[in-house]
Design a protein around this motif. Structure first.
Motif, PDB file in Angstrom:
ATOM      1  N   ALA A 156      82.660   6.982 -24.723  1.00  0.00           N
ATOM      2  CA  ALA A 156      81.539   6.730 -24.367  1.00  0.00           C
ATOM      3  C   ALA A 156      80.511   7.482 -25.201  1.00  0.00           C
ATOM      4  N   LYS A 157      81.051   8.334 -26.190  1.00  0.00           N
ATOM      5  CA  LYS A 157      80.051   9.268 -26.933  1.00  0.00           C
ATOM      6  C   LYS A 157      79.923   8.515 -28.367  1.00  0.00           C
ATOM      7  N   ASP A 158      80.340   7.346 -28.361  1.00  0.00           N
ATOM      8  CA  ASP A 158      80.365   6.413 -29.524  1.00  0.00           C
ATOM      9  C   ASP A 158      81.162   7.009 -30.672  1.00  0.00           C
ATOM     10  N   LYS A 159      82.248   7.724 -30.505  1.00  0.00           N
ATOM     11  CA  LYS A 159      83.256   7.935 -31.510  1.00  0.00           C
ATOM     12  C   LYS A 159      84.324   7.052 -31.467  1.00  0.00           C
ATOM     13  N   MET A 160      84.701   6.756 -32.855  1.00  0.00           N
ATOM     14  CA  MET A 160      85.720   5.705 -32.779  1.00  0.00           C
ATOM     15  C   MET A 160      87.208   6.266 -32.474  1.00  0.00           C
ATOM     16  N   THR A 161      87.974   5.659 -31.609  1.00  0.00           N
ATOM     17  CA  THR A 161      89.065   6.084 -31.149  1.00  0.00           C
ATOM     18  C   THR A 161      90.176   5.204 -31.660  1.00  0.00           C
ATOM     19  N   GLY A 162      89.901   3.985 -32.281  1.00  0.00           N
ATOM     20  CA  GLY A 162      91.132   3.104 -32.763  1.00  0.00           C
ATOM     21  C   GLY A 162      90.796   1.802 -33.144  1.00  0.00           C
ATOM     22  N   LYS A 163      91.585   1.119 -33.734  1.00  0.00           N
ATOM     23  CA  LYS A 163      91.376  -0.052 -34.162  1.00  0.00           C
ATOM     24  C   LYS A 163      92.358  -1.182 -33.863  1.00  0.00           C
ATOM     25  N   MET A 164      92.028  -2.151 -33.559  1.00  0.00           N
ATOM     26  CA  MET A 164      93.166  -3.295 -33.158  1.00  0.00           C
ATOM     27  C   MET A 164      92.943  -4.631 -33.991  1.00  0.00           C
ATOM     28  N   THR A 165      94.111  -5.042 -34.703  1.00  0.00           N
ATOM     29  CA  THR A 165      93.964  -6.320 -35.340  1.00  0.00           C
ATOM     30  C   THR A 165      94.885  -7.512 -34.808  1.00  0.00           C
ATOM     31  N   TYR A 166      94.319  -8.510 -34.686  1.00  0.00           N
ATOM     32  CA  TYR A 166      94.963  -9.832 -34.103  1.00  0.00           C
ATOM     33  C   TYR A 166      95.105 -10.752 -35.315  1.00  0.00           C
ATOM     34  N   ASN A 167      96.274 -11.145 -35.558  1.00  0.00           N
ATOM     35  CA  ASN A 167      96.396 -12.401 -36.578  1.00  0.00           C
ATOM     36  C   ASN A 167      97.133 -13.630 -36.206  1.00  0.00           C
ATOM     37  N   VAL A 168      96.616 -14.765 -36.079  1.00  0.00           N
ATOM     38  CA  VAL A 168      97.322 -15.949 -35.552  1.00  0.00           C
ATOM     39  C   VAL A 168      98.419 -16.451 -36.620  1.00  0.00           C
ATOM     40  N   SER A 169      99.623 -16.356 -36.123  1.00  0.00           N
ATOM     41  CA  SER A 169     100.839 -16.346 -36.914  1.00  0.00           C
ATOM     42  C   SER A 169     101.593 -17.971 -36.743  1.00  0.00           C
ATOM     43  N   ASP A 170     101.196 -18.644 -35.655  1.00  0.00           N
ATOM     44  CA  ASP A 170     101.795 -19.692 -35.535  1.00  0.00           C
ATOM     45  C   ASP A 170     101.030 -20.623 -34.632  1.00  0.00           C
ATOM     46  N   ARG A 228     101.286 -24.332 -32.280  1.00  0.00           N
ATOM     47  CA  ARG A 228     102.134 -25.417 -32.028  1.00  0.00           C
ATOM     48  C   ARG A 228     101.684 -26.372 -31.148  1.00  0.00           C
ATOM     49  N   ARG A 229     102.218 -27.560 -30.850  1.00  0.00           N
ATOM     50  CA  ARG A 229     102.359 -28.458 -29.729  1.00  0.00           C
ATOM     51  C   ARG A 229     103.340 -28.375 -28.947  1.00  0.00           C
ATOM     52  N   ASP A 230     103.222 -28.181 -27.511  1.00  0.00           N
ATOM     53  CA  ASP A 230     104.283 -28.499 -26.694  1.00  0.00           C
ATOM     54  C   ASP A 230     104.000 -29.471 -25.626  1.00  0.00           C
ATOM     55  N   GLY A 231     104.265 -30.811 -25.706  1.00  0.00           N
ATOM     56  CA  GLY A 231     103.865 -31.477 -24.852  1.00  0.00           C
ATOM     57  C   GLY A 231     102.155 -31.720 -24.794  1.00  0.00           C
ATOM     58  N   ASN A 232     101.403 -31.590 -23.825  1.00  0.00           N
ATOM     59  CA  ASN A 232      99.824 -31.485 -23.750  1.00  0.00           C
ATOM     60  C   ASN A 232      99.375 -30.205 -24.092  1.00  0.00           C
ATOM     61  N   ASN A 233     100.150 -29.255 -24.259  1.00  0.00           N
ATOM     62  CA  ASN A 233      99.582 -27.707 -24.514  1.00  0.00           C
ATOM     63  C   ASN A 233      99.558 -27.504 -25.942  1.00  0.00           C
ATOM     64  N   THR A 234      98.639 -26.531 -26.213  1.00  0.00           N
ATOM     65  CA  THR A 234      98.830 -25.935 -27.652  1.00  0.00           C
ATOM     66  C   THR A 234      98.981 -24.510 -27.400  1.00  0.00           C
ATOM     67  N   ILE A 235     100.102 -24.182 -28.141  1.00  0.00           N
ATOM     68  CA  ILE A 235     100.830 -22.836 -28.179  1.00  0.00           C
ATOM     69  C   ILE A 235     100.450 -21.985 -29.194  1.00  0.00           C
ATOM     70  N   VAL A 236      99.653 -20.761 -29.124  1.00  0.00           N
ATOM     71  CA  VAL A 236      99.143 -20.015 -30.323  1.00  0.00           C
ATOM     72  C   VAL A 236      99.930 -18.652 -30.229  1.00  0.00           C
ATOM     73  N   LYS A 237     100.608 -18.217 -31.225  1.00  0.00           N
ATOM     74  CA  LYS A 237     101.125 -16.899 -31.098  1.00  0.00           C
ATOM     75  C   LYS A 237     100.334 -15.932 -32.133  1.00  0.00           C
ATOM     76  N   VAL A 238     100.099 -14.804 -31.470  1.00  0.00           N
ATOM     77  CA  VAL A 238      99.274 -13.847 -32.258  1.00  0.00           C
ATOM     78  C   VAL A 238      99.893 -12.515 -32.538  1.00  0.00           C
ATOM     79  N   ASP A 239      99.989 -12.169 -33.799  1.00  0.00           N
ATOM     80  CA  ASP A 239     100.512 -10.912 -34.110  1.00  0.00           C
ATOM     81  C   ASP A 239      99.356  -9.820 -34.030  1.00  0.00           C
ATOM     82  N   PHE A 240      99.812  -8.589 -33.151  1.00  0.00           N
ATOM     83  CA  PHE A 240      98.985  -7.639 -32.870  1.00  0.00           C
ATOM     84  C   PHE A 240      99.433  -6.216 -33.394  1.00  0.00           C
ATOM     85  N   GLU A 241      98.196  -5.520 -33.887  1.00  0.00           N
ATOM     86  CA  GLU A 241      98.832  -4.217 -34.340  1.00  0.00           C
ATOM     87  C   GLU A 241      97.353  -3.183 -34.046  1.00  0.00           C
TER      88      GLU A 241
END
Length: 233
Positions: free
Chosen positions: A42-56, A58-71
């Motif tokens: 709340a005091k505008d001090k950085m407390t961390g960083k998050m990175t999301y990277n789409v790794s895959d 795919r199609r599964d029937g009518n759905n699109t499946i998205v895998k995301v690597d998170f760190e």
């Protein structure tokens, strides 16, 4: 597990082996795309960083499946968490599967234990102003050497969509919808209950997989922490 990180975060494999671009709900989804998000107190001090990277993607029937690597990393850049998340896009809604975040061995606080998910669902349909969104829920039991140590329940209720607005963050300017929710976190640690009632505000663009900004407030409306999209790649 630090509660502040869990809240910031809360504020996202099937048949084919091929990876390729897919378009769903106005989003172009392909391996290699991703983003970086910075969390502040709340005091505008950085407390961390998050990175999301789409790794895959795919199609599964009518759905699109998205895998995301998170760190995630702390304010000094030291890695604190790695996991893989799954999103399912049906064409009418986007469903976030957060089970990867709780996987055994990936969260350092429980690397020697076992996490058993009971309920896990957060849905984003195609957004429009004035909508009421379905409730979200995550329930998990955490065991150590076969003994139940922690019971955790997170409920997202009263999810409402406000009007579209323009929002500028370090990653750029986006047309977003403001989504307001009530979050109830119930943790029972070795029989001792630790409840928390929070307000969560997220800003989502219709054609983007990730939040543009998220804010967490205590039950009295005081800002607790916020996260902004700092980079898109």
């Amino acid at each position: 597990m630090k509660r502040s990180f869990l809240l910031a975060f809360f504020l996202v494999t099937f048949t084919s082996v091929a990876t390729y671009a897919q378009t769903c709900m106005g989003m172009t989804l392909k391996a290699g795309m991703g983003c970086e998000m910075i969390t502040y107190n709340a005091k505008d001090k950085m407390t961390g960083k998050m990175t999301y990277n789409v790794s895959d993607v795919r199609r599964d029937g009518n759905n699109t499946i998205v895998k995301v690597d998170f760190e995630s990393a702390d304010e000094k850049g030291k890695s604190t968490q790695k996991s893989t998340l799954t999103y399912t896009c049906s064409g009418n809604e986007l469903i976030a599967d957060l089970s990867g975040f709780m996987q055994n061995g990936q969260n350092q606080a429980f690397k020697d234990g076992e996490v058993r998910l009971k309920t896990n669902r957060l849905v984003y349909p195609a957004l429009s102003a004035g909508q009421t969104l379905p409730d979200g829920k995550l329930e998990a039991d955490m065991y150590n050497n076969g003994s139940l140590m922690v019971e955790m329940t997170i409920d997202m209720t009263n999810r409402s969509v406000g009007s579209k607005e323009s929002l500028t963050v370090p990653a750029g300017t986006f047309d977003v919808f403001k989504i307001s929710s009530d979050m109830t976190v119930k943790s029972k640690v070795m029989g001792m209950s630790i409840p928390a009632n929070l307000k969560v505000v997220t800003y989502r663009a219709a054609n983007t997989l990730f939040d543009i900004r998220s804010e967490t407030y205590n039950k009295n409306g005081k800002l607790y922490a916020y996260t902004v999209l700092s980079k898109v790649f």
